[in-house]
Design an enzyme around this catalytic site. Structure first.
Site, PDB file in Angstrom:
ATOM      1  NE  ARG A  94      -1.756  -2.356   2.632  1.00 30.24           N
ATOM      2  CZ  ARG A  94      -1.783  -3.924   2.267  1.00 30.24           C
ATOM      3  NH1 ARG A  94      -2.689  -4.067   1.342  1.00 30.24           N
ATOM      4  NH2 ARG A  94      -0.676  -4.571   2.370  1.00 30.24           N
ATOM      5  CB  THR A  95       3.440   2.703   2.312  1.00 27.73           C
ATOM      6  OG1 THR A  95       2.908   1.927   3.310  1.00 27.73           O
ATOM      7  CG2 THR A  95       4.010   3.881   2.439  1.00 27.73           C
TER       8      THR A  95
ATOM      9  CE  LYS B 194      28.075  -2.193  -7.667  1.00 25.86           C
ATOM     10  NZ  LYS B 194      27.935  -1.023  -8.554  1.00 25.86           N
TER      11      LYS B 194
ATOM     12  NE  ARG C  57       7.163   0.696   4.995  1.00 19.53           N
ATOM     13  CZ  ARG C  57       5.778   0.162   4.968  1.00 19.53           C
ATOM     14  NH1 ARG C  57       5.805  -1.071   4.459  1.00 19.53           N
ATOM     15  NH2 ARG C  57       4.930   0.723   5.198  1.00 19.53           N
TER      16      ARG C  57
ATOM     17  CG  HIS D 120       3.498   3.786   8.772  1.00 19.50           C
ATOM     18  ND1 HIS D 120       3.626   4.381   7.593  1.00 19.50           N
ATOM     19  CD2 HIS D 120       3.208   2.418   8.274  1.00 19.50           C
ATOM     20  CE1 HIS D 120       3.549   3.845   6.551  1.00 19.50           C
ATOM     21  NE2 HIS D 120       3.012   2.605   6.985  1.00 19.50           N
TER      22      HIS D 120
HETATM   23  N1   CP Z   1      -0.194  -0.265   5.841  1.00 15.83           N
HETATM   24  C1   CP Z   1       0.955  -0.652   5.099  1.00 15.83           C
HETATM   25  O1   CP Z   1       1.924   0.353   5.686  1.00 15.83           O
HETATM   26  O2   CP Z   1       0.908  -1.356   4.384  1.00 15.83           O
HETATM   27  P1   CP Z   1       2.295  -1.665   3.648  1.00 15.83           P
HETATM   28  O3   CP Z   1       3.163  -2.488   4.686  1.00 15.83           O
HETATM   29  O4   CP Z   1       1.640  -2.930   2.520  1.00 15.83           O
HETATM   30  O5   CP Z   1       2.886  -0.644   2.884  1.00 15.83           O
END
Ligand code: CP
Length: 301
Positions: A49-50, A78, A99, A127
């Site tokens: 999703r993100t 490397k 992320r 998050h």
């Molecule tokens: N909700 C969420 O962060 O989903 P993903 O890990 O799929 O991005």
């Protein structure tokens, strides 16, 4: 606002700016032009999703994205450092969406580069973009963020989405019910913050306990990998499966939310009830992330 690292950094007014911007974009009242903008999506950890909603959001605004998914095909293999990788992508892009599995890495990245950094999840820490889309989903379903009864269920200890959500709702006088096994309870540092702000919360063990009092039940995955004993996991998991039969006494405005991915903590027989909102919630992620680009890249004019 230069970066989006933690919900703790945002004022109530800044949160509402994101909400209003997302609403205007959804209604077609605001069309930020990102034609000349490029986002670097640096994902060291898996995401559906993100990643896809940040990519979709930029494309819908007319901009472009470049992507790193995992380190397998990058020069990290490397021996290139995190800082050098960041500095390099900052030469190409206007904004970095990051992320990683390491707490604090987004804040570190914001110190290394001179373009905006968005925290798309840093380990078990925060998050914030998920929290913003969760808030937007709550406003759309409840008409307000103020004075709501919010149940938060599952892995509250390691779940970064719930940490960010609880911080952001704290601005709006919520009443929380934290539902988890005792060893996956909300961390003390977050509960201490709530106490210092006089925010009401109680800790429960069963997912349908007091469900009739809730406006929103926010469910997260109980993470199998945290359990040393598989039997303990099976026992804990069965207390945290939301089933259609548990929804008989809920309020009309009650909604079930989940950041997804779901494993089996919400039975699929909930999906076609009027209370299930998790897939609309994922769609709201696109409007919210369009708003994030607009706010951080000067697209509000
Ligand atoms: N909700 C969420 O962060 O989903 P993903 O890990 O799929 O991005």
């Amino acid at each position: 606002m230069n970066n989006l690292i933690s919900m703790r950094d945002l004022t109530k007014e800044e949160i509402m700016l994101f909400m209003e911007t997302a609403a205007k974009i959804e209604k077609g009242e605001l069309n930020p032009n990102m034609e000349r903008k490029l986002a670097a999506l640096m994902f060291y950890e898996p995401s559906t999703r993100t990643h896809f909603s940040f990519a979709t959001a930029m494309k819908k605004l007319g901009g472009q994205t470049i992507t790193m998914r995992g380190t397998q095909n990058s020069s990290v293999q490397k021996g290139e450092s995190f800082a050098d990788t960041l500095q390099t992508l900052a030469q190409y892009a206007d904004i970095i969406v990051l992320r990683t599995g390491i707490e604090g890495s987004a804040r570190y990245a914001a110190e290394v580069v001179d373009i905006p950094v968005v925290n798309a999840g840093d380990g078990a820490n925060q998050h914030p973009t998920q929290a913003l889309l969760d808030l937007y989903s709550i406003i759309k379903t409840q008409g307000t963020l103020e004075n709501l009864n919010i149940g938060v269920a599952g892995d509250l200890r390691f779940g970064r989405t719930v940490h960010s959500l609880v911080y952001s709702l704290s601005e709006f006088n919520p009443k929380f019910k934290f539902i988890s096994p005792s060893f996956l309870q909300m961390p003390s540092y977050i509960k201490d913050d709530l106490v210092s702000q006089n925010i009401e919360f109680e800790e429960l063990q069963e997912i349908d306990q007091k469900i009739e009092e809730l406006d929103v039940l926010y469910v997260t995955r109980v993470q199998r990998e945290r359990f040393a004993d598989p039997e303990e996991y099976e026992k804990a998991k069965s207390s945290y499966i939301l089933r259609r039969s548990m929804l008989a006494g809920v309020k009309d405005n009650f909604r079930v939310m989940h950041p997804l991915p779901r494993v089996d903590e919400i039975s699929t027989d909930v999906d076609d009830t009027p209370y299930a909102y998790y897939f609309q919630q994922a769609k709201n992620g696109v409007y919210t992330r369009q708003a994030i680009y607009a706010v951080l890249l000067g697209g509000l004019k």
